[in-house]
Design a protein around this motif. Structure first.
Motif, PDB file in Angstrom:
ATOM      1  N   LEU A 309      48.844  -5.555 -31.221  1.00 38.37           N
ATOM      2  CA  LEU A 309      49.080  -4.819 -29.982  1.00 38.37           C
ATOM      3  C   LEU A 309      47.911  -3.892 -29.695  1.00 38.37           C
ATOM      4  CD1 LEU A 309      52.825  -3.837 -30.486  1.00 38.37           C
ATOM      5  CD2 LEU A 309      51.962  -5.233 -28.617  1.00 38.37           C
ATOM      6  N   PRO A 310      47.603  -3.676 -28.420  1.00 35.83           N
ATOM      7  CA  PRO A 310      46.514  -2.740 -28.093  1.00 35.83           C
ATOM      8  C   PRO A 310      46.853  -1.329 -28.540  1.00 35.83           C
ATOM      9  CG  PRO A 310      47.694  -3.402 -26.116  1.00 35.83           C
ATOM     10  CD  PRO A 310      48.199  -4.276 -27.219  1.00 35.83           C
ATOM     11  N   ARG A 311      45.829  -0.566 -28.784  1.00 30.76           N
ATOM     12  CA  ARG A 311      45.994   0.760 -29.386  1.00 30.76           C
ATOM     13  C   ARG A 311      46.913   1.669 -28.576  1.00 30.76           C
ATOM     14  NH1 ARG A 311      43.245   2.498 -33.438  1.00 30.76           N
ATOM     15  NH2 ARG A 311      41.630   0.902 -33.108  1.00 30.76           N
ATOM     16  N   GLU A 312      46.901   1.551 -27.245  1.00 32.69           N
ATOM     17  CA  GLU A 312      47.703   2.450 -26.432  1.00 32.69           C
ATOM     18  C   GLU A 312      49.208   2.243 -26.613  1.00 32.69           C
ATOM     19  OE1 GLU A 312      45.977  -0.715 -23.518  1.00 32.69           O
ATOM     20  OE2 GLU A 312      45.353   0.392 -25.326  1.00 32.69           O
ATOM     21  N   LEU A 313      49.605   1.147 -27.244  1.00 30.79           N
ATOM     22  CA  LEU A 313      51.025   0.905 -27.496  1.00 30.79           C
ATOM     23  C   LEU A 313      51.460   1.310 -28.904  1.00 30.79           C
ATOM     24  CD1 LEU A 313      51.481  -2.594 -25.801  1.00 30.79           C
ATOM     25  CD2 LEU A 313      52.192  -0.372 -24.913  1.00 30.79           C
ATOM     26  N   HIS A 314      50.527   1.634 -29.770  1.00 24.67           N
ATOM     27  CA  HIS A 314      50.866   1.889 -31.170  1.00 24.67           C
ATOM     28  C   HIS A 314      51.856   3.035 -31.320  1.00 24.67           C
ATOM     29  CE1 HIS A 314      47.003  -0.191 -32.897  1.00 24.67           C
ATOM     30  NE2 HIS A 314      47.684  -0.955 -32.072  1.00 24.67           N
ATOM     31  N   GLY A 315      51.663   4.115 -30.584  1.00 25.79           N
ATOM     32  CA  GLY A 315      52.551   5.262 -30.716  1.00 25.79           C
ATOM     33  C   GLY A 315      53.969   4.982 -30.281  1.00 25.79           C
ATOM     34  N   ARG A 316      54.163   3.977 -29.456  1.00 27.09           N
ATOM     35  CA  ARG A 316      55.508   3.615 -29.015  1.00 27.09           C
ATOM     36  C   ARG A 316      56.200   2.684 -30.005  1.00 27.09           C
ATOM     37  NH1 ARG A 316      54.739   1.108 -23.341  1.00 27.09           N
ATOM     38  NH2 ARG A 316      57.000   0.828 -23.576  1.00 27.09           N
ATOM     39  N   VAL A 317      55.424   1.909 -30.751  1.00 28.20           N
ATOM     40  CA  VAL A 317      56.003   0.929 -31.678  1.00 28.20           C
ATOM     41  C   VAL A 317      56.167   1.512 -33.076  1.00 28.20           C
ATOM     42  CG1 VAL A 317      55.656  -1.315 -32.790  1.00 28.20           C
ATOM     43  CG2 VAL A 317      55.066  -1.002 -30.364  1.00 28.20           C
ATOM     44  N   TRP A 318      55.102   2.096 -33.620  1.00 31.73           N
ATOM     45  CA  TRP A 318      55.116   2.582 -34.999  1.00 31.73           C
ATOM     46  C   TRP A 318      55.406   4.085 -34.992  1.00 31.73           C
ATOM     47  CZ3 TRP A 318      51.551  -1.284 -33.586  1.00 31.73           C
ATOM     48  CH2 TRP A 318      51.741  -2.506 -34.241  1.00 31.73           C
ATOM     49  N   ARG A 319      56.690   4.412 -34.985  1.00 29.11           N
ATOM     50  CA  ARG A 319      57.141   5.797 -34.939  1.00 29.11           C
ATOM     51  C   ARG A 319      57.832   6.142 -36.242  1.00 29.11           C
ATOM     52  NH1 ARG A 319      60.501   6.557 -29.477  1.00 29.11           N
ATOM     53  NH2 ARG A 319      60.618   8.640 -30.395  1.00 29.11           N
ATOM     54  N   ALA A 383      69.899  -5.258 -20.581  1.00 21.06           N
ATOM     55  CA  ALA A 383      69.199  -4.600 -19.486  1.00 21.06           C
ATOM     56  C   ALA A 383      67.703  -4.640 -19.733  1.00 21.06           C
ATOM     57  CB  ALA A 383      69.658  -3.152 -19.349  1.00 21.06           C
ATOM     58  N   VAL A 384      66.952  -4.956 -18.691  1.00 28.61           N
ATOM     59  CA  VAL A 384      65.496  -4.974 -18.755  1.00 28.61           C
ATOM     60  C   VAL A 384      64.968  -3.925 -17.791  1.00 28.61           C
ATOM     61  CG1 VAL A 384      63.394  -6.328 -18.436  1.00 28.61           C
ATOM     62  CG2 VAL A 384      65.456  -7.426 -19.326  1.00 28.61           C
ATOM     63  N   SER A 385      64.209  -2.971 -18.322  1.00 23.53           N
ATOM     64  CA  SER A 385      63.632  -1.933 -17.478  1.00 23.53           C
ATOM     65  C   SER A 385      62.380  -2.461 -16.801  1.00 23.53           C
ATOM     66  CB  SER A 385      63.307  -0.699 -18.310  1.00 23.53           C
ATOM     67  OG  SER A 385      62.318  -1.018 -19.271  1.00 23.53           O
ATOM     68  N   SER A 386      61.862  -1.698 -15.868  1.00 24.86           N
ATOM     69  CA  SER A 386      60.592  -2.054 -15.259  1.00 24.86           C
ATOM     70  C   SER A 386      59.501  -1.985 -16.320  1.00 24.86           C
ATOM     71  CB  SER A 386      60.258  -1.089 -14.129  1.00 24.86           C
ATOM     72  OG  SER A 386      61.245  -1.150 -13.114  1.00 24.86           O
ATOM     73  N   ALA A 387      58.492  -2.799 -16.148  1.00 24.76           N
ATOM     74  CA  ALA A 387      57.381  -2.782 -17.103  1.00 24.76           C
ATOM     75  C   ALA A 387      56.811  -1.379 -17.183  1.00 24.76           C
ATOM     76  CB  ALA A 387      56.303  -3.780 -16.684  1.00 24.76           C
ATOM     77  N   THR A 388      56.702  -0.854 -18.403  1.00 17.52           N
ATOM     78  CA  THR A 388      56.270   0.530 -18.596  1.00 17.52           C
ATOM     79  C   THR A 388      54.799   0.647 -18.938  1.00 17.52           C
ATOM     80  OG1 THR A 388      56.997   0.361 -20.899  1.00 17.52           O
ATOM     81  CG2 THR A 388      58.540   1.298 -19.314  1.00 17.52           C
ATOM     82  N   SER A 389      54.126  -0.460 -19.074  1.00 18.82           N
ATOM     83  CA  SER A 389      52.689  -0.425 -19.360  1.00 18.82           C
ATOM     84  C   SER A 389      52.085  -1.716 -18.872  1.00 18.82           C
ATOM     85  CB  SER A 389      52.428  -0.243 -20.850  1.00 18.82           C
ATOM     86  OG  SER A 389      51.049  -0.403 -21.131  1.00 18.82           O
ATOM     87  N   SER A 390      50.894  -1.628 -18.361  1.00 21.80           N
ATOM     88  CA  SER A 390      50.205  -2.860 -17.952  1.00 21.80           C
ATOM     89  C   SER A 390      49.507  -3.532 -19.121  1.00 21.80           C
ATOM     90  CB  SER A 390      49.169  -2.533 -16.865  1.00 21.80           C
ATOM     91  OG  SER A 390      48.212  -1.615 -17.346  1.00 21.80           O
ATOM     92  N   ALA A 391      49.570  -2.857 -20.293  1.00 21.60           N
ATOM     93  CA  ALA A 391      48.895  -3.416 -21.475  1.00 21.60           C
ATOM     94  C   ALA A 391      49.643  -4.622 -21.978  1.00 21.60           C
ATOM     95  CB  ALA A 391      48.819  -2.355 -22.575  1.00 21.60           C
ATOM     96  N   THR A 392      48.917  -5.611 -22.386  1.00 18.78           N
ATOM     97  CA  THR A 392      49.502  -6.786 -23.014  1.00 18.78           C
ATOM     98  C   THR A 392      48.820  -7.006 -24.340  1.00 18.78           C
ATOM     99  OG1 THR A 392      47.950  -8.218 -21.862  1.00 18.78           O
ATOM    100  CG2 THR A 392      50.102  -7.897 -20.827  1.00 18.78           C
ATOM    101  N   SER A 393      49.441  -7.851 -25.145  1.00 23.43           N
ATOM    102  CA  SER A 393      48.879  -8.065 -26.474  1.00 23.43           C
ATOM    103  C   SER A 393      47.482  -8.642 -26.392  1.00 23.43           C
ATOM    104  CB  SER A 393      49.790  -8.992 -27.278  1.00 23.43           C
ATOM    105  OG  SER A 393      49.173  -9.361 -28.480  1.00 23.43           O
ATOM    106  N   SER A 394      46.620  -8.102 -27.247  1.00 24.74           N
ATOM    107  CA  SER A 394      45.258  -8.654 -27.325  1.00 24.74           C
ATOM    108  C   SER A 394      45.166  -9.754 -28.357  1.00 24.74           C
ATOM    109  CB  SER A 394      44.274  -7.524 -27.690  1.00 24.74           C
ATOM    110  OG  SER A 394      44.617  -6.974 -28.951  1.00 24.74           O
ATOM    111  N   ALA A 395      46.269  -9.991 -29.067  1.00 29.65           N
ATOM    112  CA  ALA A 395      46.249 -10.996 -30.129  1.00 29.65           C
ATOM    113  C   ALA A 395      46.470 -12.373 -29.536  1.00 29.65           C
ATOM    114  CB  ALA A 395      47.321 -10.696 -31.162  1.00 29.65           C
ATOM    115  N   ALA A 396      45.704 -13.312 -29.992  1.00 35.07           N
ATOM    116  CA  ALA A 396      45.866 -14.698 -29.536  1.00 35.07           C
ATOM    117  C   ALA A 396      46.437 -15.518 -30.659  1.00 35.07           C
ATOM    118  CB  ALA A 396      44.516 -15.266 -29.095  1.00 35.07           C
ATOM    119  N   PRO A 397      47.670 -16.021 -30.496  1.00 32.11           N
ATOM    120  CA  PRO A 397      48.209 -16.860 -31.564  1.00 32.11           C
ATOM    121  C   PRO A 397      47.358 -18.067 -31.830  1.00 32.11           C
ATOM    122  CG  PRO A 397      49.952 -16.224 -30.029  1.00 32.11           C
ATOM    123  CD  PRO A 397      48.666 -15.808 -29.423  1.00 32.11           C
TER     124      PRO A 397
END
Length: 397
Positions: A309-319, A383-397
């Motif tokens: 995941l891009p760095r800007e999402l880390h604080g939301r995932v790894w808490r 329930a699905v909220s509105s997209a909260t970030s325009s960031a998407t994964s930078s990882a390519a499977p």
């Protein structure tokens, strides 16, 4: 690289139910928050029975115990030495650094790490034999028993309230910390959960026998190989963080596999992979399907997080507290998810990183319904909220 890791974690295709132990043994499955191990295994095993983890612990084919980083895991009994003996630091200084937080108590009591654990080891049989005790009463009783073995001056401090929790003595705190090492020594493990309580039991009494002895060097080599297979290409520092040891203490694990690893470069940085994984790394299979990974899922234990995941999402995932799960769609992280129960209904909230197409949303909702069944719920509210970030994964499977 991400696709290779998905394959190593059995997240590219679900295994048959008969391979559930293999899924649990890849790199063990953390069970915090409580009961999350079954969700992690459901992501890896098709048609997993909701009671499989509980039943496997009851029949002793799985063990529930503290392992890496002093966290609770479920793991195959056959792999017990890998994730206990293999994690136990080889010297007292390293063991002090592994048990984060115990240092003030040892200094206040003028005790060495090994001396403190020896006191606990010498008394735990009389306290715990033929019993199952949660950590609070076990801490109180074991601290009381150990107090008789201490000099009078130390006993006064041992019985005094410490800084860790209201009403908890210094001695009880030492017990709470020291049990992590007794788990790695295969002295204690967890019995099946009783409601909200996860009680301790003597390991040998629980299993009915002593497990086969495995040398520490062999066990460290085995767990280092598990790390490199599941998280490689990796580094010595990342292995240390996954184990829960200080980077300066990682030498015994790293040196155990130096003859079977190869240096590769990722984004210009040196990393290492098992020789036997080089071919799989270059041509891994593509992942398919939807997976709702719980917080602390084994895949989320990777340390080079920007590969997922891009760095800007880390604080939301790894808490540290209240961490969400992660939704994988065909191998790509696409959303966070959280769940809570209301009566017999599971309420699942999904926060996508970018808008989910209707077909993708339907697939995620179907997987949420499967999670509801695992949690013992008869229905799901999705329930699905509105997209909260325009960031998407930078990882390519």
């Amino acid at each position: 690289m991400t696709a290779h890791r998905l394959r190593a974690h059995h997240l590219d295709r679900r295994l048959d139910p008969g391979q559930a132990h293999a899924a649990a043994g890849a790199c063990a499955v953390q069970d915090s928050p409580p009961r999350s191990a079954v969700i992690a295994l459901h992501a890896r095993v098709a048609d997993l029975d909701p009671g499989w983890v509980r039943d496997a612990v009851e029949d002793r084919s799985l063990v529930h115990t503290w392992a890496m980083r002093g966290a609770p895991f479920v793991l195959p009994t056959a792999d017990l030495a890998v994730f206990t003996t293999g994690v136990l630091p080889p010297d007292e200084a390293a063991r002090r650094r592994f048990v984060v937080g115990i240092e003030p108590a040892l200094e206040r009591l003028d005790l060495g790490m090994d001396e403190a654990v020896a006191h606990l080891r010498s008394r735990i049989d009389e306290v715990l034999r033929d019993r199952r005790l949660a950590i609070t009463p076990l801490g109180r009783e074991l601290a009381g028993a150990v107090a008789d073995d201490l000099p009078a001056a130390s006993r006064r401090t041992w019985a005094a309230e410490g800084p860790y929790a209201p009403g908890q003595t210094w001695g009880e705190a030492v017990v709470h910390f020291g049990l992590r090492l007794l788990a790695l020594e295969q002295v204690v493990c967890f019995a099946p959960r009783e409601g909200a309580t996860l009680p301790f039991v003597l390991f040998e009494q629980w299993l009915g026998r002593r497990p086969p002895a495995v040398g520490a060097a062999a066990a460290r080599r085995a767990i280092a190989r598990r790390h490199l297979h599941c998280y490689g290409p990796s580094t010595r520092a990342e292995m240390a963080a996954w184990l829960g040891v200080a980077p300066r203490d990682a030498g015994p694990w790293w040196s155990a596999v130096e003859d079977e690893i190869r240096e590769v470069h990722v984004d210009g940085q040196p990393r290492w992979v098992l020789d036997e994984d080089l071919d799989a790394l270059s041509a891994p299979p593509r992942a398919a399907g939807v997976r709702l990974l719980p917080p602390h899922d084994p895949l989320l234990g990777l340390r080079d997080r920007t590969t997922l995941l891009p760095r800007e999402l880390h604080g939301r995932v790894w808490r540290a507290t209240g961490a969400p799960g992660v939704v994988l769609l065909d191998g790509r992280p696409v959303a966070l998810w959280r769940a809570r129960t209301r009566g017999d209904r599971l309420l699942v909230d999904v926060e996508p990183f970018a808008p989910l197409p209707p077909a993708a949303r339907d697939r995620v909702e179907a997987e949420a319904a499967a999670i509801a069944a695992l949690r013992g719920c008869s229905s799901v509210s999705f329930a699905v909220s509105s997209a909260t970030s325009s960031a998407t994964s930078s990882a390519a499977p």
